[in-house]
Write a protein that holds these residues in place. Sequence first.
Motif, PDB file in Angstrom:
ATOM      1  N   ASP A 273      -4.883   2.519  -4.750  1.00 44.31           N
ATOM      2  CA  ASP A 273      -6.094   1.736  -4.928  1.00 44.31           C
ATOM      3  C   ASP A 273      -6.974   2.108  -3.756  1.00 44.31           C
ATOM      4  OD1 ASP A 273      -8.192   0.104  -5.068  1.00 44.31           O
ATOM      5  OD2 ASP A 273      -7.070  -1.691  -5.586  1.00 44.31           O
TER       6      ASP A 273
ATOM      7  N   GLY B 162       0.773  -1.230   0.000  1.00 42.07           N
ATOM      8  CA  GLY B 162       0.000   0.000   0.000  1.00 42.07           C
ATOM      9  C   GLY B 162       0.810   1.289   0.000  1.00 42.07           C
TER      10      GLY B 162
ATOM     11  N   CYS C 141      -6.835  -4.753   4.995  1.00 44.25           N
ATOM     12  CA  CYS C 141      -5.440  -4.722   4.577  1.00 44.25           C
ATOM     13  C   CYS C 141      -4.602  -3.635   5.257  1.00 44.25           C
ATOM     14  CB  CYS C 141      -5.397  -4.501   3.080  1.00 44.25           C
ATOM     15  SG  CYS C 141      -6.098  -2.906   2.612  1.00 44.25           S
TER      16      CYS C 141
ATOM     17  N   GLY D 232     -10.192  -2.323   0.522  1.00 44.88           N
ATOM     18  CA  GLY D 232      -9.376  -2.712  -0.613  1.00 44.88           C
ATOM     19  C   GLY D 232      -9.330  -4.217  -0.734  1.00 44.88           C
ATOM     20  N   GLY D 233      -8.723  -4.646  -1.803  1.00 44.86           N
ATOM     21  CA  GLY D 233      -8.399  -6.058  -1.862  1.00 44.86           C
ATOM     22  C   GLY D 233      -9.402  -6.887  -2.628  1.00 44.86           C
TER      23      GLY D 233
ATOM     24  N   CYS E 197      -3.068   4.750  -0.153  1.00 42.19           N
ATOM     25  CA  CYS E 197      -2.892   3.745  -1.193  1.00 42.19           C
ATOM     26  C   CYS E 197      -3.674   4.237  -2.392  1.00 42.19           C
ATOM     27  CB  CYS E 197      -3.437   2.395  -0.744  1.00 42.19           C
ATOM     28  SG  CYS E 197      -3.161   1.082  -1.962  1.00 42.19           S
TER      29      CYS E 197
ATOM     30  N   ARG F 134      -8.797   1.517   5.955  1.00 43.67           N
ATOM     31  CA  ARG F 134      -9.355   2.868   5.918  1.00 43.67           C
ATOM     32  C   ARG F 134     -10.777   2.895   6.443  1.00 43.67           C
ATOM     33  NH1 ARG F 134      -7.040   2.720  -0.047  1.00 43.67           N
ATOM     34  NH2 ARG F 134      -8.221   0.813   0.184  1.00 43.67           N
TER      35      ARG F 134
ATOM     36  N   CYS G 230      -2.246  -8.155   1.201  1.00 43.58           N
ATOM     37  CA  CYS G 230      -1.643  -6.947   1.765  1.00 43.58           C
ATOM     38  C   CYS G 230      -1.666  -6.995   3.290  1.00 43.58           C
ATOM     39  CB  CYS G 230      -2.295  -5.683   1.238  1.00 43.58           C
ATOM     40  SG  CYS G 230      -1.871  -5.338  -0.466  1.00 43.58           S
TER      41      CYS G 230
ATOM     42  N   SER H 145      -3.971  -0.915   4.233  1.00 48.29           N
ATOM     43  CA  SER H 145      -4.660   0.378   4.167  1.00 48.29           C
ATOM     44  C   SER H 145      -6.046   0.184   4.762  1.00 48.29           C
ATOM     45  CB  SER H 145      -4.741   0.873   2.725  1.00 48.29           C
ATOM     46  OG  SER H 145      -3.437   1.041   2.213  1.00 48.29           O
TER      47      SER H 145
END
Lengths: 226, 321
Positions: free
Chosen positions: B66, A139, B274, B149-150, B64, B278, B186, B276
């Motif tokens: 993404d 990331g 992950c 994500g992911g 990130c 968030r 991640c 990130s």
Amino acid sequence: MDGRSAELAQVDLRIPAAPEDLEKLAPGNVVYLDGMVYTAREGVYRKVLEEGAPLPDGLAAASNANFHCSPAAAREPDGTFNVGGVTATASFRFSKWMPRWFEVSGAKVVIGKGGMSGPDYREHFVPAGAVYLTTVGYGTGALLGRGIRRVHDVHWLDELGIAQAMWVFEVERFGPFLVDSDLAGNSLFEEQGRLVNENLDRVYAGLRPPALRRYGETDDREEELI
Amino acid sequence: MIGNEIIEQAAYEVMCKAAIDIPDDYLGGIKGMVQREEGTLSCFVLRSMVENYEAASTDRRPMCADTGLPRYYVKVGNEARIGGGFVGVERALRSATARATHDVPLRPNRVHPLWRTDHDNNVGINAPEIEWSFEPDADWVEITTVHKGGLFGTDYRMLFPGDGIDGIKRFYLDTLVAFGKRGLACQPAIVGVGLGGSKDVSMVLGKQAACLRTVGDRHPDPRIAALELELKALGNDIGMGAMGFVGSSMVIDCHIEVGHTHTGGMPMSVHTFCLSSRRATARVGADGTIEPRTDPRWFTPYMRRETVEWTSEAQSARKSP
Ligand code: SF4
């Protein structure tokens, strides 16, 4: 802080990368890039390799580094672009396009997430004289975003959209990346995966398999998803 | 009366905050792992991530690129009065998503599954997802956004009661090992486990467990709390760290949520939140104030109520030592 990661060697690599510079790279080296880097993933591969669209003028001379990524970018009213961060996307899906892409583009450095398989490296990367660099994390989008000096150009934006367009970035101390595959096709992920696998029988010891199996299920723990 | 504009403003603020600032609980967890990690490569990855979070916050850029799939969790107090009604809230959340996508900027990840068409604003059919819950004796509305994500790191399986805790551990390991190799998930991640419910609820609970509970939070049922800690230790004992390199940094924390299920089955899901991770929350008060925070406080005693009646937040606070 800790001193453990100080053990990794750091290399600054100028793009377009020269063969003699690539020769010095070894799996696990930390790499920072200077020069020009472009993004290309399935949208661009289809456009160029399947529809036969010519590469943008001068691309091959400016850069031989293909980044598997889509930026977080927005178009401003004045036509410029605001690029916040960049993060790689998983490369294994692009395997089928790589041999022809190397021929057409002359790419020598492929940057992405998660690496590609050992056979991909040995069959496609080694003959093309190309290395693979993986992003870190994965990331580290903000750090990579910092390394982008400016958007040099963008191709096929209206047709392919922000995520799939070919972005050409001017970069400075762009990284960190880790060398996964060197010019001989030695892979860091393969080697680390082998070491991790050695431990798995111990971790699973005594855990019975569930009563209902899944179709196609395997107990081979060396297997990978990609 | 809480107006639409204030809902939209709160949603826009949490959207921007989530994309850029890593929550403190997660950052603290990663810093602890940097100290413990003995694998050279895995440790390098963790240290780079800490630098990355700092760069994101300083530069005000997404941590990130993404930026995942932005989604919302809305908790509405039973006494809250919303000017535009529930439809107004949904419209405000969609509008906030589109604006934040341009302004942060977020990556316009949302496309039609078949035609791959992109509105460039992360809004589309069934997107962003909005999940609702309610809270007794409250007059506020809480808006949490998660930018999950992911494409990797989540799996579902129908287990059976006879598979027992062994079956749970094994499926948990299967998921972490499969998606941990090369770091596809991640990791290190907050791992959420959904146990029971119907198949879809097992998935929903697991995802909420991963995304809506903070590092260090324990389930109020002491036996479930013990299992959370056991699974966390098990994940970190695989021998795998960040990016699938040799190491011990796999699971920052493990959260389990349960739902009563069919007597013959034990559906289970595993989700990884992950590097990130968030999330951001804001409480919109009845007086129109916006209070930001990073802990969604989603799983209230009311959310986990066991039978027809429930205990209020105040009652359960009095009961627990
Ligand atoms: S899984 Fe998380 S850290 Fe990894 S690329 Fe996606 S959003 Fe970024």
